[in-house]
Scaffold this motif. Sequence first.
Motif, PDB file in Angstrom:
ATOM      1  N   LYS A 165       0.883  -1.235   0.070  1.00 22.43           N
ATOM      2  CA  LYS A 165       0.020   0.120   0.027  1.00 22.43           C
ATOM      3  C   LYS A 165       0.826   1.122   0.032  1.00 22.43           C
ATOM      4  CE  LYS A 165      -3.979  -2.086   2.149  1.00 22.43           C
ATOM      5  NZ  LYS A 165      -5.125  -2.027   3.285  1.00 22.43           N
ATOM      6  N   VAL A 166       0.602   2.236  -1.114  1.00 25.83           N
ATOM      7  CA  VAL A 166       1.459   3.356  -1.204  1.00 25.83           C
ATOM      8  C   VAL A 166       0.544   4.579  -0.837  1.00 25.83           C
ATOM      9  CG1 VAL A 166       2.992   4.769  -2.647  1.00 25.83           C
ATOM     10  CG2 VAL A 166       3.006   2.265  -2.756  1.00 25.83           C
ATOM     11  N   TYR A 167       0.878   5.279   0.028  1.00 20.05           N
ATOM     12  CA  TYR A 167       0.007   6.422   0.460  1.00 20.05           C
ATOM     13  C   TYR A 167       0.753   7.608  -0.207  1.00 20.05           C
ATOM     14  CZ  TYR A 167      -1.860   3.274   3.907  1.00 20.05           C
ATOM     15  OH  TYR A 167      -2.380   2.221   4.510  1.00 20.05           O
ATOM     16  N   SER A 168       0.226   8.477  -0.926  1.00 21.71           N
ATOM     17  CA  SER A 168       0.593   9.572  -1.611  1.00 21.71           C
ATOM     18  C   SER A 168      -0.225  10.783  -1.618  1.00 21.71           C
ATOM     19  CB  SER A 168       1.437   9.362  -2.695  1.00 21.71           C
ATOM     20  OG  SER A 168       0.112   8.968  -3.766  1.00 21.71           O
ATOM     21  N   VAL A 169       0.346  11.825  -1.661  1.00 23.94           N
ATOM     22  CA  VAL A 169      -0.566  13.056  -1.644  1.00 23.94           C
ATOM     23  C   VAL A 169      -1.531  13.248  -3.020  1.00 23.94           C
ATOM     24  CG1 VAL A 169      -0.574  15.661  -1.855  1.00 23.94           C
ATOM     25  CG2 VAL A 169       0.776  14.551  -0.495  1.00 23.94           C
ATOM     26  N   PHE A 209      11.604  -0.831  -3.850  1.00 18.67           N
ATOM     27  CA  PHE A 209      11.522  -1.469  -2.601  1.00 18.67           C
ATOM     28  C   PHE A 209      11.362  -3.180  -2.622  1.00 18.67           C
ATOM     29  CE2 PHE A 209      10.825   2.888  -2.070  1.00 18.67           C
ATOM     30  CZ  PHE A 209      11.166   2.863  -0.559  1.00 18.67           C
ATOM     31  N   ALA A 210      11.140  -3.642  -3.741  1.00 12.98           N
ATOM     32  CA  ALA A 210      10.918  -4.987  -3.840  1.00 12.98           C
ATOM     33  C   ALA A 210      12.140  -5.863  -3.399  1.00 12.98           C
ATOM     34  CB  ALA A 210      10.431  -5.686  -5.149  1.00 12.98           C
ATOM     35  N   PRO A 211      13.299  -5.260  -3.666  1.00  6.53           N
ATOM     36  CA  PRO A 211      14.518  -6.357  -3.149  1.00  6.53           C
ATOM     37  C   PRO A 211      14.551  -6.145  -1.653  1.00  6.53           C
ATOM     38  CG  PRO A 211      14.987  -5.138  -5.069  1.00  6.53           C
ATOM     39  CD  PRO A 211      13.732  -4.712  -4.760  1.00  6.53           C
ATOM     40  N   LYS A 212      14.168  -5.071  -1.064  1.00  8.02           N
ATOM     41  CA  LYS A 212      14.177  -4.678   0.417  1.00  8.02           C
ATOM     42  C   LYS A 212      13.292  -5.642   1.418  1.00  8.02           C
ATOM     43  CE  LYS A 212      15.532   0.115  -0.195  1.00  8.02           C
ATOM     44  NZ  LYS A 212      15.698   1.340   0.572  1.00  8.02           N
ATOM     45  N   VAL A 213      12.702  -6.043   0.624  1.00  8.82           N
ATOM     46  CA  VAL A 213      11.417  -7.296   1.267  1.00  8.82           C
ATOM     47  C   VAL A 213      11.756  -8.692   0.753  1.00  8.82           C
ATOM     48  CG1 VAL A 213       9.925  -5.586   2.104  1.00  8.82           C
ATOM     49  CG2 VAL A 213       9.576  -6.549  -0.137  1.00  8.82           C
ATOM     50  N   ARG A 217       3.660   0.561   2.714  1.00  7.69           N
ATOM     51  CA  ARG A 217       3.380  -0.427   3.852  1.00  7.69           C
ATOM     52  C   ARG A 217       3.595  -1.865   3.127  1.00  7.69           C
ATOM     53  NH1 ARG A 217       0.909  -0.359   8.836  1.00  7.69           N
ATOM     54  NH2 ARG A 217       0.529  -2.469   9.566  1.00  7.69           N
ATOM     55  N   ILE A 218       4.455  -2.564   3.369  1.00  5.38           N
ATOM     56  CA  ILE A 218       4.536  -3.828   2.668  1.00  5.38           C
ATOM     57  C   ILE A 218       4.617  -4.960   3.790  1.00  5.38           C
ATOM     58  CG2 ILE A 218       6.172  -5.537   1.188  1.00  5.38           C
ATOM     59  CD1 ILE A 218       7.546  -2.684   0.254  1.00  5.38           C
ATOM     60  N   GLY A 219       3.383  -5.678   4.013  1.00  3.42           N
ATOM     61  CA  GLY A 219       3.400  -6.496   5.060  1.00  3.42           C
ATOM     62  C   GLY A 219       3.060  -5.867   6.329  1.00  3.42           C
ATOM     63  N   ASN A 220       4.064  -6.185   7.151  1.00  4.57           N
ATOM     64  CA  ASN A 220       4.139  -5.296   8.512  1.00  4.57           C
ATOM     65  C   ASN A 220       5.420  -4.450   8.529  1.00  4.57           C
ATOM     66  OD1 ASN A 220       6.322  -6.922   8.727  1.00  4.57           O
ATOM     67  ND2 ASN A 220       5.703  -8.115  10.508  1.00  4.57           N
ATOM     68  N   ARG A 221       5.978  -4.123   7.309  1.00  2.00           N
ATOM     69  CA  ARG A 221       6.938  -3.255   7.448  1.00  2.00           C
ATOM     70  C   ARG A 221       6.449  -1.793   6.811  1.00  2.00           C
ATOM     71  NH1 ARG A 221      12.217  -5.784   4.845  1.00  2.00           N
ATOM     72  NH2 ARG A 221      13.131  -3.935   5.897  1.00  2.00           N
ATOM     73  N   ILE A 222       6.980  -0.705   7.395  1.00  2.00           N
ATOM     74  CA  ILE A 222       6.637   0.550   6.818  1.00  2.00           C
ATOM     75  C   ILE A 222       7.819   1.387   6.398  1.00  2.00           C
ATOM     76  CG2 ILE A 222       5.711   2.758   7.323  1.00  2.00           C
ATOM     77  CD1 ILE A 222       3.614   1.205   9.303  1.00  2.00           C
ATOM     78  N   PHE A 223       7.798   1.973   5.177  1.00  2.00           N
ATOM     79  CA  PHE A 223       8.709   2.777   4.867  1.00  2.00           C
ATOM     80  C   PHE A 223       8.300   4.272   4.754  1.00  2.00           C
ATOM     81  CE2 PHE A 223       9.904  -1.260   3.196  1.00  2.00           C
ATOM     82  CZ  PHE A 223      11.168  -1.621   3.499  1.00  2.00           C
ATOM     83  N   ASP A 224       8.757   5.081   5.591  1.00  4.51           N
ATOM     84  CA  ASP A 224       8.099   6.354   5.430  1.00  4.51           C
ATOM     85  C   ASP A 224       8.903   7.469   5.009  1.00  4.51           C
ATOM     86  OD1 ASP A 224       6.470   8.629   6.162  1.00  4.51           O
ATOM     87  OD2 ASP A 224       6.069   8.267   8.109  1.00  4.51           O
ATOM     88  N   GLY A 225       8.794   8.003   3.798  1.00  5.17           N
ATOM     89  CA  GLY A 225       9.684   8.861   3.098  1.00  5.17           C
ATOM     90  C   GLY A 225       8.734  10.011   3.116  1.00  5.17           C
ATOM     91  N   SER A 226       7.423  10.313   3.796  1.00  9.93           N
ATOM     92  CA  SER A 226       6.580  11.319   3.605  1.00  9.93           C
ATOM     93  C   SER A 226       7.224  12.594   4.121  1.00  9.93           C
ATOM     94  CB  SER A 226       5.270  11.206   4.088  1.00  9.93           C
ATOM     95  OG  SER A 226       5.295  10.814   5.535  1.00  9.93           O
ATOM     96  N   LEU A 227       6.867  13.642   3.937  1.00 13.67           N
ATOM     97  CA  LEU A 227       7.232  15.138   4.728  1.00 13.67           C
ATOM     98  C   LEU A 227       6.679  15.085   6.047  1.00 13.67           C
ATOM     99  CD1 LEU A 227       8.709  17.655   4.538  1.00 13.67           C
ATOM    100  CD2 LEU A 227       6.567  18.808   3.402  1.00 13.67           C
ATOM    101  N   ARG A 228       5.335  14.624   6.286  1.00 16.48           N
ATOM    102  CA  ARG A 228       4.995  14.552   7.618  1.00 16.48           C
ATOM    103  C   ARG A 228       5.550  13.455   8.542  1.00 16.48           C
ATOM    104  NH1 ARG A 228       2.745  17.318  10.862  1.00 16.48           N
ATOM    105  NH2 ARG A 228       1.616  18.137   9.302  1.00 16.48           N
TER     106      ARG A 228
END
Length: 178
Positions: free
Chosen positions: A110-114, A129-133, A155-166
Amino acid sequence: MSNPTIAKRYAAALFDVASANGLLNTVEDELRVVKEVFQSNPGLAAVLKSPKLAAEKKKALLQSSFAGASTYVQNLLMVLSDRHREEIIPEVADQFIELSNSAKGLAEAKVYSVKPLSDAQKEALSLAFAPKVGKTALRIENITDSNLLGGVKLRIGNRIFDGSLRGKLDRLERRLLG
């Protein structure tokens, strides 16, 4: 036995049959539709749980609702109905999709974007991000969230990669206060 364990067993049995017959993608697509129908119609699950409705009528309702599905998916629905396990149908679909993705080297993300992402952006995120998981590709569901201010959050499974400004502002605030 808990519902996830039971759902996993039904999903594994259907996965074995579907992959042996070369219908893995077809059955997966059909189960995605079944899951969507159950999620968008909570009344359907309530009707199927009702003890007032005869078992034959429940089976007829399932057969008419999913008449276009393959015999494998219809047989699964009938077996679950016979065993009074209608409530785990969406969970079986989730488990099957997970098995199918694992066999294909895919992960759900799930990719959250503005704003909505273009296909090129989705592909770039998948490649990054696929190789990271430990997967070869990601199946991306894009969700727009104006609270992020900018950037993306995955959000990939139970991992979250947050690169958002928030997210960056929240981390900076915690560092300054801590």
